[in-house]
Design a protein around this motif. Structure first.
Motif, PDB file in Angstrom:
ATOM      1  N   TYR A 688      15.814 -12.813   8.225  1.00  0.00           N
ATOM      2  CA  TYR A 688      14.525 -13.105   7.611  1.00  0.00           C
ATOM      3  C   TYR A 688      14.559 -14.262   6.629  1.00  0.00           C
ATOM      4  CZ  TYR A 688      12.682  -8.896   9.660  1.00  0.00           C
ATOM      5  OH  TYR A 688      12.264  -7.966  10.542  1.00  0.00           O
ATOM      6  N   TRP A 696      11.525 -16.564   6.350  1.00  0.00           N
ATOM      7  CA  TRP A 696      10.477 -15.782   6.960  1.00  0.00           C
ATOM      8  C   TRP A 696       9.429 -15.468   5.934  1.00  0.00           C
ATOM      9  CZ3 TRP A 696       9.181 -10.716   5.621  1.00  0.00           C
ATOM     10  CH2 TRP A 696       8.260 -10.092   6.462  1.00  0.00           C
ATOM     11  N   SER A 699       3.350 -12.109   7.404  1.00  0.00           N
ATOM     12  CA  SER A 699       2.006 -12.542   7.762  1.00  0.00           C
ATOM     13  C   SER A 699       0.994 -11.569   7.207  1.00  0.00           C
ATOM     14  CB  SER A 699       1.884 -12.619   9.276  1.00  0.00           C
ATOM     15  OG  SER A 699       0.530 -12.718   9.623  1.00  0.00           O
ATOM     16  N   PHE A 703      -1.946  -7.999  11.394  1.00  0.00           N
ATOM     17  CA  PHE A 703      -2.475  -6.714  11.855  1.00  0.00           C
ATOM     18  C   PHE A 703      -3.866  -6.466  11.293  1.00  0.00           C
ATOM     19  CE2 PHE A 703       2.100  -6.437  11.849  1.00  0.00           C
ATOM     20  CZ  PHE A 703       2.352  -6.004  13.144  1.00  0.00           C
ATOM     21  N   ARG A 712      -2.422   4.254   3.559  1.00  0.00           N
ATOM     22  CA  ARG A 712      -2.048   5.353   2.664  1.00  0.00           C
ATOM     23  C   ARG A 712      -1.296   4.784   1.474  1.00  0.00           C
ATOM     24  NH1 ARG A 712       0.908  10.099   5.602  1.00  0.00           N
ATOM     25  NH2 ARG A 712       1.343  10.609   3.442  1.00  0.00           N
ATOM     26  N   THR A 722      -9.502  -4.372  -2.500  1.00  0.00           N
ATOM     27  CA  THR A 722      -9.066  -3.847  -1.220  1.00  0.00           C
ATOM     28  C   THR A 722     -10.241  -3.225  -0.490  1.00  0.00           C
ATOM     29  OG1 THR A 722      -6.917  -3.386  -2.158  1.00  0.00           O
ATOM     30  CG2 THR A 722      -7.460  -2.291  -0.103  1.00  0.00           C
TER      31      THR A 722
ATOM     32  N   LEU B  68       7.283  -1.154  -9.663  1.00  0.00           N
ATOM     33  CA  LEU B  68       6.146  -0.460  -9.066  1.00  0.00           C
ATOM     34  C   LEU B  68       5.732  -1.120  -7.758  1.00  0.00           C
ATOM     35  CD1 LEU B  68       3.922   0.288 -12.163  1.00  0.00           C
ATOM     36  CD2 LEU B  68       5.015   1.941 -10.641  1.00  0.00           C
ATOM     37  N   THR B  71       8.342  -0.392  -5.070  1.00  0.00           N
ATOM     38  CA  THR B  71       8.288   1.004  -4.649  1.00  0.00           C
ATOM     39  C   THR B  71       7.081   1.261  -3.782  1.00  0.00           C
ATOM     40  OG1 THR B  71       8.678   1.250  -6.997  1.00  0.00           O
ATOM     41  CG2 THR B  71       8.933   3.215  -5.644  1.00  0.00           C
ATOM     42  N   GLU B  72       5.988   0.758  -4.265  1.00  0.00           N
ATOM     43  CA  GLU B  72       4.753   1.001  -3.535  1.00  0.00           C
ATOM     44  C   GLU B  72       4.838   0.371  -2.147  1.00  0.00           C
ATOM     45  OE1 GLU B  72       2.482   2.921  -4.711  1.00  0.00           O
ATOM     46  OE2 GLU B  72       1.037   2.720  -3.082  1.00  0.00           O
ATOM     47  N   GLN B  75       7.096   2.475  -0.009  1.00  0.00           N
ATOM     48  CA  GLN B  75       6.500   3.753   0.355  1.00  0.00           C
ATOM     49  C   GLN B  75       5.405   3.582   1.395  1.00  0.00           C
ATOM     50  OE1 GLN B  75       7.484   6.628  -0.394  1.00  0.00           O
ATOM     51  NE2 GLN B  75       8.780   6.427  -2.229  1.00  0.00           N
ATOM     52  N   ARG B  76       4.613   2.589   1.187  1.00  0.00           N
ATOM     53  CA  ARG B  76       3.518   2.398   2.147  1.00  0.00           C
ATOM     54  C   ARG B  76       4.060   1.987   3.509  1.00  0.00           C
ATOM     55  NH1 ARG B  76      -1.493  -0.639  -0.866  1.00  0.00           N
ATOM     56  NH2 ARG B  76      -1.615   0.717  -2.681  1.00  0.00           N
ATOM     57  N   THR B  79       5.324   4.904   5.253  1.00  0.00           N
ATOM     58  CA  THR B  79       4.288   5.713   5.882  1.00  0.00           C
ATOM     59  C   THR B  79       3.959   5.183   7.269  1.00  0.00           C
ATOM     60  OG1 THR B  79       3.379   5.753   3.662  1.00  0.00           O
ATOM     61  CG2 THR B  79       2.115   6.826   5.380  1.00  0.00           C
ATOM     62  N   ILE B  80       3.813   3.893   7.308  1.00  0.00           N
ATOM     63  CA  ILE B  80       3.506   3.270   8.597  1.00  0.00           C
ATOM     64  C   ILE B  80       4.651   3.512   9.577  1.00  0.00           C
ATOM     65  CG2 ILE B  80       3.053   1.106   9.764  1.00  0.00           C
ATOM     66  CD1 ILE B  80       0.788   1.762   8.024  1.00  0.00           C
ATOM     67  N   GLU B  90      10.594  -1.894   9.202  1.00  0.00           N
ATOM     68  CA  GLU B  90      10.773  -3.269   9.667  1.00  0.00           C
ATOM     69  C   GLU B  90       9.768  -4.169   8.984  1.00  0.00           C
ATOM     70  OE1 GLU B  90      12.994  -4.417  11.641  1.00  0.00           O
ATOM     71  OE2 GLU B  90      13.811  -2.738  12.768  1.00  0.00           O
ATOM     72  N   ALA B  91       9.979  -5.418   9.204  1.00  0.00           N
ATOM     73  CA  ALA B  91       9.074  -6.397   8.578  1.00  0.00           C
ATOM     74  C   ALA B  91       7.636  -6.194   9.035  1.00  0.00           C
ATOM     75  CB  ALA B  91       9.527  -7.804   8.916  1.00  0.00           C
ATOM     76  N   LEU B  94       5.791  -3.772   7.030  1.00  0.00           N
ATOM     77  CA  LEU B  94       5.388  -4.349   5.751  1.00  0.00           C
ATOM     78  C   LEU B  94       4.152  -5.211   5.926  1.00  0.00           C
ATOM     79  CD1 LEU B  94       6.103  -4.712   2.782  1.00  0.00           C
ATOM     80  CD2 LEU B  94       7.421  -6.719   3.414  1.00  0.00           C
ATOM     81  N   GLU B  95       4.141  -5.920   7.009  1.00  0.00           N
ATOM     82  CA  GLU B  95       3.006  -6.813   7.224  1.00  0.00           C
ATOM     83  C   GLU B  95       1.702  -6.047   7.337  1.00  0.00           C
ATOM     84  OE1 GLU B  95       4.230  -8.986  10.628  1.00  0.00           O
ATOM     85  OE2 GLU B  95       4.741 -10.774   9.460  1.00  0.00           O
ATOM     86  N   ARG B  96       1.822  -4.855   7.823  1.00  0.00           N
ATOM     87  CA  ARG B  96       0.587  -4.102   8.009  1.00  0.00           C
ATOM     88  C   ARG B  96      -0.036  -3.685   6.695  1.00  0.00           C
ATOM     89  NH1 ARG B  96       2.492  -0.892  13.449  1.00  0.00           N
ATOM     90  NH2 ARG B  96       3.616  -2.754  14.032  1.00  0.00           N
ATOM     91  N   ILE B  97       0.815  -3.388   5.763  1.00  0.00           N
ATOM     92  CA  ILE B  97       0.239  -2.918   4.508  1.00  0.00           C
ATOM     93  C   ILE B  97       0.125  -4.034   3.480  1.00  0.00           C
ATOM     94  CG2 ILE B  97       0.918  -0.516   4.776  1.00  0.00           C
ATOM     95  CD1 ILE B  97       2.977  -2.639   2.519  1.00  0.00           C
ATOM     96  N   LEU B  98       0.648  -5.147   3.843  1.00  0.00           N
ATOM     97  CA  LEU B  98       0.749  -6.214   2.843  1.00  0.00           C
ATOM     98  C   LEU B  98      -0.597  -6.695   2.289  1.00  0.00           C
ATOM     99  CD1 LEU B  98       2.836  -7.691   1.330  1.00  0.00           C
ATOM    100  CD2 LEU B  98       2.881  -9.455   3.077  1.00  0.00           C
ATOM    101  N   GLN B 100      -3.460  -5.314   1.894  1.00  0.00           N
ATOM    102  CA  GLN B 100      -4.060  -4.384   0.939  1.00  0.00           C
ATOM    103  C   GLN B 100      -3.172  -4.206  -0.278  1.00  0.00           C
ATOM    104  OE1 GLN B 100      -5.411  -0.778   2.788  1.00  0.00           O
ATOM    105  NE2 GLN B 100      -6.281  -1.887   4.527  1.00  0.00           N
TER     106      GLN B 100
END
Lengths: 1371, 105
Positions: A688, A696, A699, A703, A712, A722, B68, B71-72, B75-76, B79-80, B90-91, B94-98, B100
């Motif tokens: 990465y 890296w 992105s 998604f 969550r 948000t 924080l 960690t957050e 954790q998020r 969850t994914i 995986e990265a 992370l991208e999915r929650i990034l 928000q």
């Protein structure tokens, strides 16, 4: 030697040689001989005087010397003898023993030296063979190791090597000992530390260079922790005096440029201090020029307690092989005729005063022509000390004045002969200004005539003969030498002539790249150079940026000004010392040439005299100067039991790391953490982060679907922003669905997005980066297109791209091709493609039919892109009336977007036909939509292209397509709160959003378009809001982009201008965009939303926007295209404005022309400026309007002033935008006024202000965030709403306003895109939210009002511009 | 106060410093360029580029915020990842929650 111990076996011979050498010499000198065993008693008295500071200068050391020497040797030896049996004899012990034996007086001091000797190391001394051995260096080194030595070697023969070797050996012998190297200037210190390191490689962690720049406390720390110090003598002196220097540990002191050790220079003081302590150490003095007189050399020897002089000159057999041929040419230059005249005049004056002084018996009666200033000084001193008794004391003052005047005159003469007329003139002028000289001379005829002559000469610019000779020499030199690799230094003693030389050189042409190199001190007329600048000059000189340096004396000494082929001495009459140093700049590594320019007469004589002098001095130094100088004894630091034997060693030298650059540390750190990683982890990191510098980047748009619902959380709850993101994303996605009647398309879009994302990931940053290059764009586009379901679109895009590339301003490309174009303009095809694909597909299917029908047009591509929305819009507009024409325009616009050529034609058409303009409004809407879409993408592309900052943007861009889809789906854009607000407030919000988005888009140029497209295509409201959000988001990125890009090319500039011409530019685009947007929005609602109300609102909005644009609807329409074209857009906007203003003014044709120009993409800035001017001329009312909004926002008159200024500035700078804004604002105010006060629309600023104040907290807010234009439009809309509802957002808006105003100011001052963006966003968010809420409520009412308002306004405006829609304020 | 282990302030400081130094160097470089170009006759720029610094409390705060944040994020993302049945973050997770996540901070 008595020391027959085991230690000494091998070293015997060497050591013996030295020791006995010294002893023999001492004997010779002192005529005293004594055996190795000297009595202790005599030693004391001698020793004390030797080291007492006060004795440094006194002569008569002969006896003490010899005795001392002998004593030392003897005592040491005796002590050593005692210790022979010991395994590890210690100096300390030895010293104590010595003290006990020989110097009782030292006992109180305890240890004289507490430095241990490394017994093993002391058996040998190391001589490096990394560089070829030179005999003289070797033999001098051998001497210097054991006695205090003054090394007098010509420059460039490696004095530093001798010093480094000596230091290295002492470093080895005395593990605790500290070694000091002093050099008289900071650059020299830095240079020598590196040079020494590269010769012997003393570990760098034990080495430190200390200058006055390091604080004393730090230095104290270094003195404790380091062992080898490279310091300036001043620092050394200070630290000795303050006690921070641990003198007891000093074992070796090297003094570079030792000829300075005269008088009370720090060298002398430091050495005296050390000797007073006392400290035993080895002194090594280095110089190329020990002194110009025998006496001076003796002083140096005394001051530094030198016992051996090692002198070599170029002709010595062991040196000559290493001396490069240095050709010295003396060029005699005849004085110019005028100079001779002036000289004679001066001599006349001198003669009179000299005669008077002679008559008084004060001045020796000799030829006044040969007097020199120093003669005069001597005479004056003599006079002061012992005035002739017969002279009445009242005359003393007169005599002093005469002396002063004479000295000045001689100085002027000297300047005249050696530096030319100008320095002499300046000197004379200065002296005549004030002081006794002026009193004496100001009425002197000869002086006045001389001055006049000089003046005439200077005004004629007759070249100084020396200067022309010098240029001749220089040009000849560069003819026969490569001007890239050859280097020349010109020395001049006088800064004034340095300047003259620089001036002369600047006329020579580009073969000579000259820089001056002068000292730091700032003179009266000439400023000095900081060391930083000096270093930079040297650096450039080395690298070839300059090939000539014109230096004063600071360039003479030591500084390693690399190898120079030619040295030109502009003045010859300098001390031989300095002449040698000057000449030493050349002939170091290969043959060199020295040219001395001497003026006939006194200068020439002086030069010859000094050369003769130096020859005499050299004689004195032959044979070590034993015959001529008195030497001092010096302690042998290594006990005689050690007979160090030479060992030739190839030293391994680590690369020198300059202090301050912590490359090493960083490296170590990275390695450290790497050690802790498992291979898996390392691989992960490599995956990465190590691919490239950029590595890296996650992105944000990969998604989009995940952004349609809250993720969550763990501990940190979702923020309001948000929430807005999620909302907007939902809207966007929903919109897409609704919009894409064809699920296939939608899915295809999504797929495309996904594909793109995938591609992007795969391609990584490379894509984005590559996208930066225009060429790459097409490929990317193609790729994307392929990925995208609609490949035809892709082709279309391709077409567009080339077109864009062809020369339309980037903005145009962005706008038009926005879908595709974004790719083109920005280079980030992917982003554009995704949004464009959506739009394109939709637009294609629907647009093809509609557009072809409406516009007829040939611009099927665009039509396609515009989709059904455009058609709908067109249809809607048609019923609406003024806007009906819009559809026609739209197609052209779309076409233009697709085809730039078409654009230009369209533009022209627009300019020509009012109806077209109206249609333009529609087109604008379409375009806007497209543009919006494109703009975000394009901006990101731009961003990427421009810089790293854009990277994020790029990511965003890449993600944009997904994001766009996401936006469509979710409808909530996280970035801008505005978006949410806009969503809530439906059309009005849309308008606002559009406005906001448009500005941002305008900034981005493309960002807004995308959003607009989405709205147009799908659910207008949602879409609009989404688009706004996206636009905001985009705009944020664009702002960054624009900021980043700040210096791009014209295209970039165009883009920037539209997007970024900072706030102002942004504003214009915004305004234009807003105008367009508003129209678009109106259209979109009408088109998309089946609800009549929405359409009405939209219409109203459009009307408002149009009203704002008023007459300028055309302008705006124009601006829309212009936005698309950005640069051109700016102009076009202006044109539009101008058109709008045509009503008032005569710009119509000109505007058209301008538009045409804009379309062509040329002269954007000029045109803009012109437009701005026009606008200004147009708009007193505009200004008023601006003032009004500001006043409204702040509601304070004071604020209004600033705002006005700001606005004006913004108008000027942002002219198009500002104008639009003004127009819009005016129109809106008008409308508002109509609605509320109905007073003359836009006429009175007061009215405007009132309106704004009353109606437009929102207004102001809008204006502020959007930098006025878009905001104004929005504000108008808002105002409409506000009128009914009141001013909810006012407070926020006001705040925003203030912020904005500030921003505007800043923007006005420069190009402050960034701040404006951020502020805009922030401000926009709050304001928008509030305003949107209010707007939503008020929309219906507003719409009606707007319509009403619009009508009157239109009428009013129409009077000015027939074409203008005049929807704004019909109330 | 130190119930939870957080980032080492020295580490954070070092990272900050690294960034600041880089910026300062860039600035210095730019200035040097300017100096050469614009300062031919030029005034000595004695301006010293002082490194940005942070006081102890600010550093502590930064550490806590970063803790924080990390960690957050973890954790998020976890969850994914769990939802996907993956055992490793995986990265892409992370991208999915990034987006928000970034907005939440």
């Amino acid at each position: 030697m008595a020391s027959s111990g085991p230690h000494v076996i091998i070293g015997d011979t060497d050591d013996d040689d030295f020791d006995w050498d010294a002893a023999v010499r001492a004997i010779d000198m002192a005529c005293q001989s004594s055996g190795p065993s000297t009595s202790t008693a005599p030693a004391d008295p001698f020793r004390t005087p030797c080291f007492a500071p006060s004795d440094a200068l006194c002569g008569g050391f002969d006896a003490p010397f010899a005795a001392d020497k002998r004593k030392n040797g003897a005592s040491r030896q005796s002590t050593l003898d005692k210790f022979i049996g010991r395994a590890g004899p210690r100096l300390e012990v030895e010293n104590r023993a010595v003290a006990v034996e020989d110097r009782g007086s030292f006992d109180s001091n305890g240890e004289v030296s507490c430095v241990e000797i490394d017994v093993e190391a002391a058996k040998t001394w190391i001589y490096p063979v990394n560089v070829p051995l030179r005999d003289y260096q070797f033999s001098i080194t051998k001497t210097a190791l054991f006695t205090n030595t003054l090394v007098a070697l010509p420059t460039g023969l490696g004095k530093t090597l001798i010093a480094a070797v000596v230091m290295n050996n002492y470093f080895r012998w005395f593990p605790e000992g500290k070694i000091v190297f002093t050099a008289p200037s900071r650059p020299l210190v830095v240079q020598q530390i590196e040079a020494c390191h590269n010769i012997v490689g003393i570990p760098q962690e034990l080495t430190i260079d200390m200058t006055g720049q390091i604080s004393p406390t730090k230095r104290a720390d270094f003195w404790k922790t380091k062992r080898v110090f490279f310091v300036t003598p001043q620092v050394f002196e200070k630290d000795i005096q303050s006690g921070t220097c641990l003198v007891k540990y000093l074992v070796c002191l090297v003094i570079d440029e030792a000829h300075r050790a005269l008088g009370n220079y720090s060298y002398c003081v430091a050495v005296r201090e050390l000797m007073a302590i006392p400290v035993q150490l080895r002194l090594l003095a280095l110089t190329a020029t020990p002194g110009s007189k025998q006496q001076a050399i003796q002083h140096v020897i005394n001051n530094l307690l030198i016992s051996t002089l090692e002198y070599r000159n170029e002709s010595d057999p062991d040196v000559s092989p290493y001396v490069h041929n240095r050709k010295i040419e003396l060029i005699q230059v005849a004085m110019g005729e005028e100079a001779i005249q002036i000289n004679n005049l001066l001599l006349n004056v001198i003669r009179i005063y000299a005669a008077r002084l002679s008559a008084m018996g004060i001045l020796l009666n000799r030829d006044y022509q040969t007097l020199s200033p120093s003669d005069l000084l001597n005479s004056r001193d003599k006079f002061r000390q012992a005035p002739p008794p017969e002279l009445p004391s009242v005359k003393y003052g007169e005599v002093e004045r005469f002396f002063g005047a004479l000295i000045t005159l001689y100085h002027v003469r000297k300047l005249l002969s050696s530096h030319g007329i100008r320095p002499a003139y300046e000197m004379l002028e200065e002296k005549l200004q004030k002081g006794s000289f002026a009193g004496l001379m100001s009425r002197n005829e000869d002086i006045q005539r001389a001055k006049l002559l000089m003046q005439q000469n200077l005004s004629r610019g007759t070249p100084n003969p020396k200067l022309s000779k010098m240029l001749e020499v220089l040009i000849d030199h560069f003819k026969s030498n490569d001007k890239q690799s050859s280097r020349v230094i010109i020395f001049s003693n006088f800064r004034g002539s340095v300047r003259d030389i620089m001036e002369a050189l600047s006329k020579v042409g580009d073969t000579v790249k000259a820089a001056q190199f002068v000292g730091q001190s700032a003179g009266k007329s000439l400023r000095g150079q900081s060391q930083k600048v000096q270093q930079a000059v040297l650096e450039k000189f080395r690298s070839g940026g300059y090939n000539v340096i014109v230096a004063t004396s600071i360039g003479e000494e030591g500084l390693d000004i690399m190898e120079v082929d030619l040295v030109i001495c502009f003045d010859a009459n300098v001390s031989p010392l300095r002449m040698v140093q000057r000449m030493g700049r050349t002939g170091r590594k290969h043959d060199g040439r020295v040219v001395v320019l001497a003026c006939e007469g006194s200068e020439m004589k002086g030069y010859m005299r000094k050369q003769a002098n130096s020859k005499a001095v050299k004689k004195h130094m032959r044979n070590g100067g034993i015959a001529s100088f008195d030497f001092h004894s010096s302690p042998r630091m290594i006990p005689h039991i050690f007979k160090p034997e030479v060992q030739f060693v190839e030293l391994s030298i680590e690369k020198f790391v300059p202090r301050g650059k912590k490359v090493k540390d960083d490296h170590a750190e990275t390695l450290k953490y790497r050690d802790k990683l498992t291979p898996d982890e390392a691989n992960l990191i490599a995956k990465y982060f190590n691919n490239s510098e950029r590595g890296w980047k996650p992105s944000l748009i990969a998604f989009p679907h995940y952004q349609t619902f809250p993720s969550r959380v763990h501990q940190v709850m979702h923020s309001y922003r948000t929430g807005m993101l999620i909302d907007s994303m939902q809207h966007l996605q929903g919109h897409i669905f609704s919009r894409n009647k064809d699920e296939e398309e939608f899915s295809s879009f999504q797929q495309l997005g996904a594909e793109r994302v995938g591609q992007q990931k795969d391609d990584g940053e490379g894509f984005l980066r590559s996208s930066k290059s225009p060429d790459a764009n097409p490929e990317r586009c193609t790729l994307r297109f392929q990925a995208s379901p609609t490949r035809t679109v892709g082709t279309a895009e391709k077409h567009e791209q080339p077109e864009l590339n062809n020369g339309n301003p980037p903005p145009h490309s962005c706008l038009f091709s926005s879908d595709f174009v974004t790719v083109d303009a920005c280079g980030n095809v992917s982003i554009l493609l995704v949004p464009s694909l959506h739009i394109m597909e939709i637009s294609r299917t629907k647009q093809n039919s509609t557009t072809t029908e409406h516009l007829s047009c040939s611009k099927t591509h665009f039509d396609k892109s515009c989709p059904s929305n455009e058609k709908i819009k067109v249809q809607a507009t048609l019923p609406k009336g003024p806007e009906q024409t819009l559809p026609l325009d739209m197609p052209p616009n779309t076409e233009t977007g697709l085809q730039f050529q078409l654009h230009s034609s369209d533009w022209q058409q627009n300019g020509i036909v009012d109806t077209i303009e109206r249609s333009m409004g529609i087109k604008l809407t379409d375009e806007i939509l497209q543009n919006e879409i494109d703009s975000p993408r394009g901006t990101p592309d731009v961003m990427e292209v421009k810089a790293p900052l854009p990277q994020a943007d790029d990511d965003m861009e890449t993600a944009l397509s997904p994001r766009l889809t996401d936006y469509f789906e979710s409808g909530v854009v996280p970035e801008s709160p505005v978006g949410g607000a806009s969503c809530a407030k439906d059309i009005s919000e849309f308008h606002e959003r559009d406005n906001l988005g448009t500005p941002k888009r305008a900034k981005i140029s493309t960002g807004i378009l995308s959003t607009s497209r989405s709205p147009s295509s799908g659910k207008f409201e949602k879409v609009v809001s989404d688009s706004f959000d996206s636009g905001e988001n985009i705009s944020g990125s664009p702002a960054n982009n624009t900021k980043d890009s700040s210096m791009n090319n014209v295209k970039d500039v165009n883009e920037r201008c539209t997007p970024g011409t900072p706030a102002s530019e942004k504003i214009p685009p915004e305004t234009t965009g807003s105008g367009c947007c508003s129209k678009d929005w109106c259209f979109t609602p009408s088109n998309c939303s089946g609800s009549i109300k929405q359409q009405q609102k939209l219409k109203r909005l459009r009307r408002v926007g149009e009203g704002d644009s008023h007459l300028y609807t055309k302008c705006r329409k124009n601006s829309l295209p212009s936005v698309a074209e950005h640069l051109a857009g700016m102009e076009s906007i202006q044109n539009k404005r101008s058109r709008g203003k045509k009503n008032c003014y005569k710009n119509g044709k000109a505007y058209i022309d301008e538009e045409a120009e804009v379309s062509s993409g040329a002269d954007t800035s000029d045109e803009d400026e012109e437009d701005a001017e026009n606008d200004d001329s147009y708009d007193d009312s505009f200004i008023d309007d601006r003032i009004n909004p500001t006043a409204g926002s702040t509601q304070a008159a004071t604020a209004s002033v600033d705002m006005i200024a700001v606005y004006r500035r913004s108008l000027l700078s942002q002219s198009p935008i500002a104008w639009q804004a003004n127009n819009t604002s005016t129109s809106s105010p008008d409308s508002l006024a109509v609605g509320t006060r109905m007073s003359g629309s836009g006429c009175s600023s007061v009215v405007h202000t009132k309106y704004r104040v009353s109606g437009s907290s929102e207004y102001a807010a809008n204006v502020i965030p959007e930098t006025g234009e878009a905001s104004k439009v929005e504000s108008r809309k808002r105002k409409l709403g506000v009128h009914e509802q009141g001013s909810l957002p006012v407070v926020n808006l006001e705040r925003e306003f203030s912020i904005h105003t500030e921003f505007v100011k800043e923007e006005n001052g420069g190009d402050c895109d960034l701040f404006s963006d951020d502020q805009f966003y922030e401000s926009i968010d709050l304001d928008e939210v509030e305003a949107q809420a209010t707007l939503l409520l008020k929309h219906k009412t507003q719409f009606s009002r707007h319509e009403q308002e619009n009508v009157p306004r239109q009428d009013i405006q129409n009077s000015g511009c027939p074409n203008s829609p005049s929807f704004d304020l019909g109330i | 106060m130190e119930e939870e282990p957080t980032f080492d302030t020295d580490l954070i400081h070092a990272i900050f410093k690294n960034i600041w130094t880089r910026r300062a160097l860039e600035r210095a470089r730019n200035e040097a360029d300017d100096a050469v170009d614009g300062e031919q006759a030029g005034a000595g720029t004695t301006k010293k580029n002082r490194l940005t610094s942070a006081n102890v409390n600010a550093l502590k705060l930064s550490c806590e915020l970063l803790r924080l944040f990390v960690t957050e994020a973890v954790q998020r993302a976890a969850t994914i990842a769990e939802a996907e049945g993956a055992t490793k973050i995986e990265a892409t997770h992370l991208e999915r929650i990034l987006p928000q996540l970034l907005l939440d901070f």
